[in-house]
Every structure is written in C-alpha cells, then in structure tokens.
Design a protein around this motif. Sequence first.
Motif, PDB file in Angstrom:
ATOM      1  N   ARG A   1       0.787  -1.227   0.000  1.00  0.00           N
ATOM      2  CA  ARG A   1       0.000   0.000   0.000  1.00  0.00           C
ATOM      3  C   ARG A   1       0.825   1.286   0.000  1.00  0.00           C
ATOM      4  O   ARG A   1       0.294   2.330   0.302  1.00  0.00           O
ATOM      5  N   ASP A   2       2.105   1.230  -0.335  1.00  0.00           N
ATOM      6  CA  ASP A   2       2.821   2.494  -0.409  1.00  0.00           C
ATOM      7  C   ASP A   2       2.468   3.184  -1.720  1.00  0.00           C
ATOM      8  O   ASP A   2       1.814   2.636  -2.577  1.00  0.00           O
ATOM      9  N   PHE A   3       2.865   4.416  -1.884  1.00  0.00           N
ATOM     10  CA  PHE A   3       2.413   5.211  -3.015  1.00  0.00           C
ATOM     11  C   PHE A   3       3.543   5.581  -3.966  1.00  0.00           C
ATOM     12  O   PHE A   3       3.468   6.574  -4.667  1.00  0.00           O
ATOM     13  N   ARG A   4       4.579   4.756  -4.017  1.00  0.00           N
ATOM     14  CA  ARG A   4       5.723   5.055  -4.877  1.00  0.00           C
ATOM     15  C   ARG A   4       5.366   5.118  -6.353  1.00  0.00           C
ATOM     16  O   ARG A   4       5.947   5.896  -7.079  1.00  0.00           O
ATOM     17  N   ASP A   5       4.425   4.303  -6.809  1.00  0.00           N
ATOM     18  CA  ASP A   5       4.131   4.286  -8.235  1.00  0.00           C
ATOM     19  C   ASP A   5       2.731   4.790  -8.568  1.00  0.00           C
ATOM     20  O   ASP A   5       2.235   4.577  -9.655  1.00  0.00           O
ATOM     21  N   ARG A   6       2.089   5.481  -7.655  1.00  0.00           N
ATOM     22  CA  ARG A   6       0.737   5.968  -7.905  1.00  0.00           C
ATOM     23  C   ARG A   6       0.716   7.006  -9.028  1.00  0.00           C
ATOM     24  O   ARG A   6      -0.310   7.230  -9.637  1.00  0.00           O
ATOM     25  N   ASP A   7       1.841   7.655  -9.285  1.00  0.00           N
ATOM     26  CA  ASP A   7       1.883   8.661 -10.340  1.00  0.00           C
ATOM     27  C   ASP A   7       2.269   8.065 -11.687  1.00  0.00           C
ATOM     28  O   ASP A   7       2.472   8.780 -12.653  1.00  0.00           O
ATOM     29  N   ARG A   8       2.349   6.750 -11.753  1.00  0.00           N
ATOM     30  CA  ARG A   8       2.686   6.051 -12.998  1.00  0.00           C
ATOM     31  C   ARG A   8       1.585   5.059 -13.345  1.00  0.00           C
ATOM     32  O   ARG A   8       0.944   4.496 -12.463  1.00  0.00           O
ATOM     33  N   VAL A   9       1.394   4.848 -14.645  1.00  0.00           N
ATOM     34  CA  VAL A   9       0.429   3.858 -15.121  1.00  0.00           C
ATOM     35  C   VAL A   9       1.210   2.653 -15.614  1.00  0.00           C
ATOM     36  O   VAL A   9       2.119   2.793 -16.432  1.00  0.00           O
ATOM     37  N   ALA A  10       0.878   1.482 -15.104  1.00  0.00           N
ATOM     38  CA  ALA A  10       1.523   0.253 -15.554  1.00  0.00           C
ATOM     39  C   ALA A  10       0.829  -0.193 -16.840  1.00  0.00           C
ATOM     40  O   ALA A  10      -0.250  -0.781 -16.797  1.00  0.00           O
ATOM     41  N   GLY A  11       1.417   0.115 -17.968  1.00  0.00           N
ATOM     42  CA  GLY A  11       0.814  -0.170 -19.260  1.00  0.00           C
ATOM     43  C   GLY A  11       0.610  -1.646 -19.536  1.00  0.00           C
ATOM     44  O   GLY A  11      -0.214  -2.018 -20.370  1.00  0.00           O
ATOM     45  N   ASP A  12       1.331  -2.501 -18.833  1.00  0.00           N
ATOM     46  CA  ASP A  12       1.168  -3.938 -19.040  1.00  0.00           C
ATOM     47  C   ASP A  12       0.121  -4.538 -18.101  1.00  0.00           C
ATOM     48  O   ASP A  12      -0.138  -5.727 -18.143  1.00  0.00           O
ATOM     49  N   GLU A  13      -0.492  -3.721 -17.275  1.00  0.00           N
ATOM     50  CA  GLU A  13      -1.531  -4.193 -16.358  1.00  0.00           C
ATOM     51  C   GLU A  13      -2.903  -3.849 -16.930  1.00  0.00           C
ATOM     52  O   GLU A  13      -3.268  -2.676 -17.050  1.00  0.00           O
ATOM     53  N   GLU A  14      -3.665  -4.879 -17.287  1.00  0.00           N
ATOM     54  CA  GLU A  14      -4.964  -4.682 -17.932  1.00  0.00           C
ATOM     55  C   GLU A  14      -5.911  -3.812 -17.106  1.00  0.00           C
ATOM     56  O   GLU A  14      -6.639  -2.994 -17.658  1.00  0.00           O
ATOM     57  N   TYR A  15      -5.902  -3.981 -15.786  1.00  0.00           N
ATOM     58  CA  TYR A  15      -6.838  -3.212 -14.975  1.00  0.00           C
ATOM     59  C   TYR A  15      -6.535  -1.721 -15.012  1.00  0.00           C
ATOM     60  O   TYR A  15      -7.444  -0.896 -14.975  1.00  0.00           O
ATOM     61  N   GLU A  16      -5.259  -1.354 -15.114  1.00  0.00           N
ATOM     62  CA  GLU A  16      -4.910   0.066 -15.179  1.00  0.00           C
ATOM     63  C   GLU A  16      -5.279   0.663 -16.527  1.00  0.00           C
ATOM     64  O   GLU A  16      -5.820   1.764 -16.602  1.00  0.00           O
ATOM     65  N   VAL A  17      -4.997  -0.061 -17.596  1.00  0.00           N
ATOM     66  CA  VAL A  17      -5.351   0.395 -18.940  1.00  0.00           C
ATOM     67  C   VAL A  17      -6.874   0.473 -19.063  1.00  0.00           C
ATOM     68  O   VAL A  17      -7.419   1.457 -19.569  1.00  0.00           O
ATOM     69  N   GLY A  18      -7.561  -0.537 -18.569  1.00  0.00           N
ATOM     70  CA  GLY A  18      -9.017  -0.559 -18.609  1.00  0.00           C
ATOM     71  C   GLY A  18      -9.644   0.561 -17.804  1.00  0.00           C
ATOM     72  O   GLY A  18     -10.652   1.147 -18.206  1.00  0.00           O
ATOM     73  N   TYR A  19      -9.045   0.883 -16.673  1.00  0.00           N
ATOM     74  CA  TYR A  19      -9.550   1.977 -15.843  1.00  0.00           C
ATOM     75  C   TYR A  19      -9.480   3.296 -16.595  1.00  0.00           C
ATOM     76  O   TYR A  19     -10.443   4.056 -16.633  1.00  0.00           O
ATOM     77  N   LEU A  20      -8.323   3.578 -17.197  1.00  0.00           N
ATOM     78  CA  LEU A  20      -8.195   4.823 -17.954  1.00  0.00           C
ATOM     79  C   LEU A  20      -9.169   4.855 -19.132  1.00  0.00           C
ATOM     80  O   LEU A  20      -9.778   5.887 -19.410  1.00  0.00           O
ATOM     81  N   ALA A  21      -9.298   3.734 -19.798  1.00  0.00           N
ATOM     82  CA  ALA A  21     -10.217   3.665 -20.939  1.00  0.00           C
ATOM     83  C   ALA A  21     -11.647   3.977 -20.498  1.00  0.00           C
ATOM     84  O   ALA A  21     -12.327   4.796 -21.115  1.00  0.00           O
ATOM     85  N   SER A  22     -12.104   3.354 -19.428  1.00  0.00           N
ATOM     86  CA  SER A  22     -13.483   3.581 -18.986  1.00  0.00           C
ATOM     87  C   SER A  22     -13.664   4.974 -18.399  1.00  0.00           C
ATOM     88  O   SER A  22     -14.702   5.598 -18.604  1.00  0.00           O
ATOM     89  N   LYS A  23     -12.681   5.483 -17.712  1.00  0.00           N
ATOM     90  CA  LYS A  23     -12.784   6.805 -17.092  1.00  0.00           C
ATOM     91  C   LYS A  23     -12.965   7.896 -18.141  1.00  0.00           C
ATOM     92  O   LYS A  23     -13.699   8.864 -17.915  1.00  0.00           O
ATOM     93  N   PHE A  24     -12.304   7.746 -19.293  1.00  0.00           N
ATOM     94  CA  PHE A  24     -12.323   8.798 -20.302  1.00  0.00           C
ATOM     95  C   PHE A  24     -13.061   8.410 -21.575  1.00  0.00           C
ATOM     96  O   PHE A  24     -13.034   9.141 -22.560  1.00  0.00           O
ATOM     97  N   GLY A  25     -13.747   7.262 -21.572  1.00  0.00           N
ATOM     98  CA  GLY A  25     -14.520   6.847 -22.734  1.00  0.00           C
ATOM     99  C   GLY A  25     -13.660   6.488 -23.931  1.00  0.00           C
ATOM    100  O   GLY A  25     -14.022   6.770 -25.069  1.00  0.00           O
TER     101      GLY A  25
END
Length: 63
Positions: free
Chosen positions: A9-33
């Motif tokens: 739960r640390d926040f070292r990478d909260r300012d980065r998007v893990a492009g190889d992680e489907e949930y992160e890519v999917g989140y951005l996709a759904s958030k912005f249509g």
Amino acid sequence: MTDDDKTKRDFRDRDRVAGDEEYEVGYLASKFGLTIPEVRKLIKEHGNDREVLERKAKVLGAR
C-alpha cells in the motif's frame, strides 16, 4: 511480466500507469470513454506519467 501486488500500500508508483496491467489500462479507458488500443497508444506516445496521460486522455475522450 511481473504481477502488481495490490497488498502493498505504499504510493511510490501511484503517479505512474503500468501499461502492461490490464486493470490500469481498462480503468483509464473507462474513465475517459476510450478504447484499450487508444490508451495503449497514449502510453506509447507520452510515457506512463499518470498526470500527463489523464490530461491527454481527457482531450481525446472529449472528441
């Protein structure tokens, strides 16, 4: 590919998007249509800085 351990739960990478992680890519996709390929293209073109990606995604999603 490494797994993103969601129990850490640390926040070292909260300012980065893990492009190889489907949930992160999917989140951005759904958030912005956007589609998954559109988000992956943004990551490829602009890197993985979350602030930059969200700004670019907002513009792209508003079209």
